[in-house]
Scaffold this motif. Sequence first.
Motif, short mmCIF file in Angstrom:
data_model
loop_
_atom_site.label_atom_id
_atom_site.label_comp_id
_atom_site.label_asym_id
_atom_site.label_seq_id
_atom_site.Cartn_x
_atom_site.Cartn_y
_atom_site.Cartn_z
N ASP A 79 43.73 92.68 54.06
CA ASP A 79 44.68 91.82 54.73
C ASP A 79 44.02 91.35 56.02
OD1 ASP A 79 46.69 90.78 56.43
OD2 ASP A 79 48.23 92.02 55.48
N ILE A 80 43.54 90.13 56.03
CA ILE A 80 42.74 89.64 57.15
C ILE A 80 43.54 89.59 58.45
CG2 ILE A 80 43.22 87.20 56.64
CD1 ILE A 80 39.80 88.43 57.78
N ALA B 104 44.30 92.02 63.80
CA ALA B 104 45.15 92.74 64.74
C ALA B 104 44.52 94.08 65.14
CB ALA B 104 46.53 92.97 64.13
N ARG B 105 43.84 94.70 64.19
CA ARG B 105 43.25 96.01 64.45
C ARG B 105 41.92 95.94 65.19
NH1 ARG B 105 44.68 99.95 60.57
NH2 ARG B 105 43.18 101.31 61.63
N THR B 106 41.27 94.77 65.16
CA THR B 106 39.90 94.70 65.68
C THR B 106 39.73 93.65 66.78
OG1 THR B 106 39.24 93.18 63.90
CG2 THR B 106 38.89 95.54 63.52
N GLY B 107 40.84 93.16 67.32
CA GLY B 107 40.74 92.26 68.46
C GLY B 107 40.64 90.79 68.14
N GLY B 108 40.88 90.42 66.89
CA GLY B 108 40.84 89.01 66.51
C GLY B 108 42.22 88.37 66.57
N GLN B 109 42.27 87.08 66.30
CA GLN B 109 43.54 86.35 66.29
C GLN B 109 43.60 85.43 65.08
OE1 GLN B 109 43.50 84.33 70.15
NE2 GLN B 109 45.25 85.59 70.74
N PRO B 110 44.79 85.22 64.50
CA PRO B 110 44.95 84.22 63.44
C PRO B 110 44.55 82.84 63.99
CG PRO B 110 46.93 85.57 63.65
CD PRO B 110 46.06 85.89 64.83
N ALA C 212 33.93 96.47 60.32
CA ALA C 212 34.12 95.11 59.79
C ALA C 212 35.32 94.48 60.45
CB ALA C 212 34.31 95.18 58.28
N PHE C 213 35.15 93.30 61.05
CA PHE C 213 36.22 92.68 61.83
C PHE C 213 36.54 91.26 61.39
CE2 PHE C 213 32.14 92.69 64.09
CZ PHE C 213 31.87 91.33 64.16
N GLY C 214 35.97 90.80 60.31
CA GLY C 214 36.24 89.45 59.81
C GLY C 214 35.91 89.38 58.34
N ALA C 215 35.94 88.16 57.81
CA ALA C 215 35.66 87.98 56.39
C ALA C 215 34.89 86.67 56.18
CB ALA C 215 36.96 87.93 55.59
#
Length: 199
Positions: A39-40, A45-51, A168-171
């Motif tokens: 679930d990206i 949310a868990r790794t400091g990113g934003q939609p 891993a923080f993205g896809a």
Amino acid sequence: MPHIDYYFATISPYTYLAGTRLEEIAAKHGATITYKPVDILQQFARTGGQPPKDRHISRQEYRAQELPRQARKLGMTFNLKPAHWPTNMAPSSYALIAAQNAGGGDLGALTHAFTRAVWAEEKNIAEDDVIRECLAAAGFDPALAESGLLEGAETYAQNLEDAVNAGAFGAPFYVVDDGARFWGQDRLEDLDLHLSGKL
């Protein structure tokens, strides 16, 4: 024999742009792959990113340039504003997990079929008919769309934990069993060079 944990999201445009190049690289080096759909949004949310919708306008504008640019570079059809995005990625992820457990088909083709459905074919991968179509096209039993939902949900949740723990923080995100990490479809060449011992 090297092993790659492949973290990705079935609604990720960059996962779509990766195509099936990972599978070609793995075959070249005799590497195995574990497919780990996540679930990206929870990963962000868990790794400091934003939609994308919550990012600064400069990041949104850059994304709007970069995605079509990369698609053109790769010769791939791409719609920057697809009709069914974002959509619920869980059903397609569960189906992919069930397919990996069942075996007998092409997981790389299935992953690409889901992302292509979103970004090039204007299909909703949350719909059972679309999921069954993608499964069949990749050589899997279409009935996997309805089976293994509980196990799929458990594995899907565990994949997120695994992703966070692996850094891993993205896809798409590729983690080799020697600890090397590669983020993005534009780092597949680096993964290839790493597996060749050149990087």
